[in-house]
Scaffold this motif. Structure first.
Motif, PDB file in Angstrom:
ATOM      1  N   LYS A  79       0.854  -1.185   0.000  1.00  0.00           N
ATOM      2  CA  LYS A  79       0.000   0.000   0.000  1.00  0.00           C
ATOM      3  C   LYS A  79       0.892   1.238   0.000  1.00  0.00           C
ATOM      4  O   LYS A  79       1.978   1.230   0.586  1.00  0.00           O
ATOM      5  CB  LYS A  79      -0.890  -0.022   1.246  1.00  0.00           C
ATOM      6  CG  LYS A  79      -1.920   1.090   1.309  1.00  0.00           C
ATOM      7  CD  LYS A  79      -3.014   0.908   0.288  1.00  0.00           C
ATOM      8  CE  LYS A  79      -4.100   1.982   0.452  1.00  0.00           C
ATOM      9  NZ  LYS A  79      -5.101   1.901  -0.627  1.00  0.00           N
ATOM     10  N   GLN A  81       0.644   5.220   0.857  1.00  0.00           N
ATOM     11  CA  GLN A  81      -0.117   6.359   1.366  1.00  0.00           C
ATOM     12  C   GLN A  81       0.735   7.602   1.538  1.00  0.00           C
ATOM     13  O   GLN A  81       0.194   8.703   1.684  1.00  0.00           O
ATOM     14  CB  GLN A  81      -0.757   6.013   2.720  1.00  0.00           C
ATOM     15  CG  GLN A  81      -1.812   4.933   2.671  1.00  0.00           C
ATOM     16  CD  GLN A  81      -2.434   4.670   4.026  1.00  0.00           C
ATOM     17  OE1 GLN A  81      -1.966   5.155   5.058  1.00  0.00           O
ATOM     18  NE2 GLN A  81      -3.508   3.899   4.037  1.00  0.00           N
ATOM     19  N   ASP A  85       6.730   5.775   2.813  1.00  0.00           N
ATOM     20  CA  ASP A  85       6.798   4.390   2.333  1.00  0.00           C
ATOM     21  C   ASP A  85       8.036   4.164   1.467  1.00  0.00           C
ATOM     22  O   ASP A  85       8.653   3.099   1.519  1.00  0.00           O
ATOM     23  CB  ASP A  85       5.551   4.032   1.516  1.00  0.00           C
ATOM     24  CG  ASP A  85       4.264   4.444   2.201  1.00  0.00           C
ATOM     25  OD1 ASP A  85       4.257   4.517   3.444  1.00  0.00           O
ATOM     26  OD2 ASP A  85       3.281   4.718   1.492  1.00  0.00           O
ATOM     27  N   PRO A 159      -5.489   7.731   3.132  1.00  0.00           N
ATOM     28  CA  PRO A 159      -6.244   6.736   3.905  1.00  0.00           C
ATOM     29  C   PRO A 159      -7.744   6.851   3.659  1.00  0.00           C
ATOM     30  O   PRO A 159      -8.315   7.940   3.704  1.00  0.00           O
ATOM     31  CB  PRO A 159      -5.898   7.091   5.361  1.00  0.00           C
ATOM     32  CG  PRO A 159      -4.559   7.741   5.276  1.00  0.00           C
ATOM     33  CD  PRO A 159      -4.566   8.508   3.991  1.00  0.00           C
ATOM     34  N   ALA A 184       0.311  -4.053   4.158  1.00  0.00           N
ATOM     35  CA  ALA A 184      -0.646  -3.006   4.539  1.00  0.00           C
ATOM     36  C   ALA A 184       0.051  -2.014   5.456  1.00  0.00           C
ATOM     37  O   ALA A 184       1.017  -2.359   6.149  1.00  0.00           O
ATOM     38  CB  ALA A 184      -1.850  -3.630   5.246  1.00  0.00           C
ATOM     39  N   LEU A 185      -0.434  -0.778   5.485  1.00  0.00           N
ATOM     40  CA  LEU A 185       0.148   0.229   6.364  1.00  0.00           C
ATOM     41  C   LEU A 185      -0.830   1.385   6.573  1.00  0.00           C
ATOM     42  O   LEU A 185      -1.872   1.460   5.922  1.00  0.00           O
ATOM     43  CB  LEU A 185       1.483   0.730   5.799  1.00  0.00           C
ATOM     44  CG  LEU A 185       1.586   1.067   4.296  1.00  0.00           C
ATOM     45  CD1 LEU A 185       0.902   2.374   3.965  1.00  0.00           C
ATOM     46  CD2 LEU A 185       3.034   1.120   3.852  1.00  0.00           C
ATOM     47  N   ASN A 186      -0.459   2.274   7.497  1.00  0.00           N
ATOM     48  CA  ASN A 186      -1.298   3.445   7.777  1.00  0.00           C
ATOM     49  C   ASN A 186      -0.465   4.722   7.837  1.00  0.00           C
ATOM     50  O   ASN A 186      -0.787   5.661   8.556  1.00  0.00           O
ATOM     51  CB  ASN A 186      -2.066   3.262   9.091  1.00  0.00           C
ATOM     52  CG  ASN A 186      -1.143   3.115  10.292  1.00  0.00           C
ATOM     53  OD1 ASN A 186       0.087   3.119  10.158  1.00  0.00           O
ATOM     54  ND2 ASN A 186      -1.714   2.973  11.479  1.00  0.00           N
ATOM     55  N   ILE A 228      -4.908  -6.327   0.995  1.00  0.00           N
ATOM     56  CA  ILE A 228      -4.228  -5.073   1.329  1.00  0.00           C
ATOM     57  C   ILE A 228      -5.220  -4.022   1.806  1.00  0.00           C
ATOM     58  O   ILE A 228      -4.984  -3.331   2.814  1.00  0.00           O
ATOM     59  CB  ILE A 228      -3.436  -4.549   0.114  1.00  0.00           C
ATOM     60  CG1 ILE A 228      -2.263  -5.479  -0.195  1.00  0.00           C
ATOM     61  CG2 ILE A 228      -2.938  -3.132   0.377  1.00  0.00           C
ATOM     62  CD1 ILE A 228      -1.444  -5.058  -1.401  1.00  0.00           C
ATOM     63  N   GLU A 229      -6.345  -3.882   1.108  1.00  0.00           N
ATOM     64  CA  GLU A 229      -7.290  -2.835   1.470  1.00  0.00           C
ATOM     65  C   GLU A 229      -7.936  -3.105   2.831  1.00  0.00           C
ATOM     66  O   GLU A 229      -8.076  -2.187   3.661  1.00  0.00           O
ATOM     67  CB  GLU A 229      -8.366  -2.696   0.386  1.00  0.00           C
ATOM     68  CG  GLU A 229      -7.836  -2.190  -0.942  1.00  0.00           C
ATOM     69  CD  GLU A 229      -7.148  -0.841  -0.818  1.00  0.00           C
ATOM     70  OE1 GLU A 229      -7.731   0.077  -0.202  1.00  0.00           O
ATOM     71  OE2 GLU A 229      -6.010  -0.714  -1.318  1.00  0.00           O
ATOM     72  N   SER A 232      -5.233  -2.532   5.576  1.00  0.00           N
ATOM     73  CA  SER A 232      -4.880  -1.114   5.705  1.00  0.00           C
ATOM     74  C   SER A 232      -6.013  -0.332   6.346  1.00  0.00           C
ATOM     75  O   SER A 232      -5.782   0.532   7.216  1.00  0.00           O
ATOM     76  CB  SER A 232      -4.548  -0.521   4.324  1.00  0.00           C
ATOM     77  OG  SER A 232      -3.375  -1.110   3.792  1.00  0.00           O
ATOM     78  N   ASP A 233      -7.250  -0.604   5.954  1.00  0.00           N
ATOM     79  CA  ASP A 233      -8.402   0.066   6.582  1.00  0.00           C
ATOM     80  C   ASP A 233      -8.439  -0.220   8.069  1.00  0.00           C
ATOM     81  O   ASP A 233      -8.752   0.666   8.884  1.00  0.00           O
ATOM     82  CB  ASP A 233      -9.700  -0.394   5.920  1.00  0.00           C
ATOM     83  CG  ASP A 233      -9.894   0.191   4.526  1.00  0.00           C
ATOM     84  OD1 ASP A 233      -9.152   1.121   4.162  1.00  0.00           O
ATOM     85  OD2 ASP A 233     -10.786  -0.301   3.803  1.00  0.00           O
TER      86      ASP A 233
END
Length: 240
Positions: A79, A81, A85, A159, A184-186, A228-229, A232-233
């Protein structure tokens, strides 16, 4: 609090540019050496930025699921954002060859390091030719045991926003015959895209279970995007 946030962000951004230029100049001789030397310079640069983020802005990093990484070269689909990254994932995944837009290699000093570390620039206006060139370069790097990192949506996505997954990741998955590791990440909460501010908090990177090679294109893309979605969510929801 708002004033303090701005002051910390300003101090960090000043450090970022000074540190980047200083490391690029001091480490210039590494470009005449094997890839490992320039890769060390990249990790050193990224480590300094992460340290400054923690000390100045109160941003910490948590990485989950390192034990899920298979041995040997892999395809990493992450991901995207934040600009963060493209910095920290280099250290987490041992300086992978990153698929990136060709224009980044035109930046003085920074672009030279991209070439020296074997990154994979693509001309996004070249259509099918860009995909062929990307696969060719990725095969060369994977044959050397180097992980391949691609951002499947092709750009930073805030996000909660949605953009389609591009065909590049499917081309690499089908041609390389490697496990694909979704990530995944935020990071967009602490280092928002197109924003001056760096907000305190924890950036969480979650390495998800690998997708084995051999799936057909449609089920692979569906599985990759869903994993991934959703992850990440969930990371964004917990951090907010």
């Amino acid at each position: 609090m708002i004033l303090l946030l701005w002051l910390r962000s300003a101090l960090f951004n000043l450090f970022f540019y000074v540190w980047t230029v200083a490391v690029a100049i001091v480490m210039l001789p590494t470009m005449a050496l094997p890839r490992g030397a320039a890769a060390f310079a990249g990790r050193f640069w990224a480590g300094g930025i992460n340290l400054a983020l923690r000390l100045i802005c109160g941003v910490t990093v948590e990485v989950r699921g390192r034990d899920r990484l298979p041995d040997g070269p892999v395809l990493i689909a992450a991901k995207h954002q934040s600009a963060w990254d493209t910095i920290e994932l280099l250290t987490i995944f041992g300086m992978p060859a990153v698929v990136l837009k060709r224009e980044l290699t035109w930046i003085p000093l920074y672009g030279w390091y991209l070439w020296a570390t074997g990154m994979i620039p693509i001309d996004r206006s070249a259509g099918a030719k860009a995909l062929k060139d990307m696969v060719r370069r990725a095969k060369q790097q994977a044959a050397r045991g180097i992980p391949i990192l691609i951002f499947p949506q092709g750009t930073r996505v805030a996000p909660g926003a949605r953009l389609p997954y591009q065909p590049g990741v499917a081309a690499l998955y089908g041609q390389l015959g490697l496990p694909c590791v979704p990530v995944a990440l935020n990071s967009g909460l602490a280092w928002p895209r197109r924003s001056f501010l760096r907000r305190p908090g924890t950036i969480t990177v979650e390495i998800l279970p690998p997708i084995p090679p051999g799936l057909r294109r449609e089920p692979f893309m569906t599985t990759l995007e869903a994993q991934i979605e959703a992850a990440s969510d969930a990371l964004v929801a917990v951090a907010r």
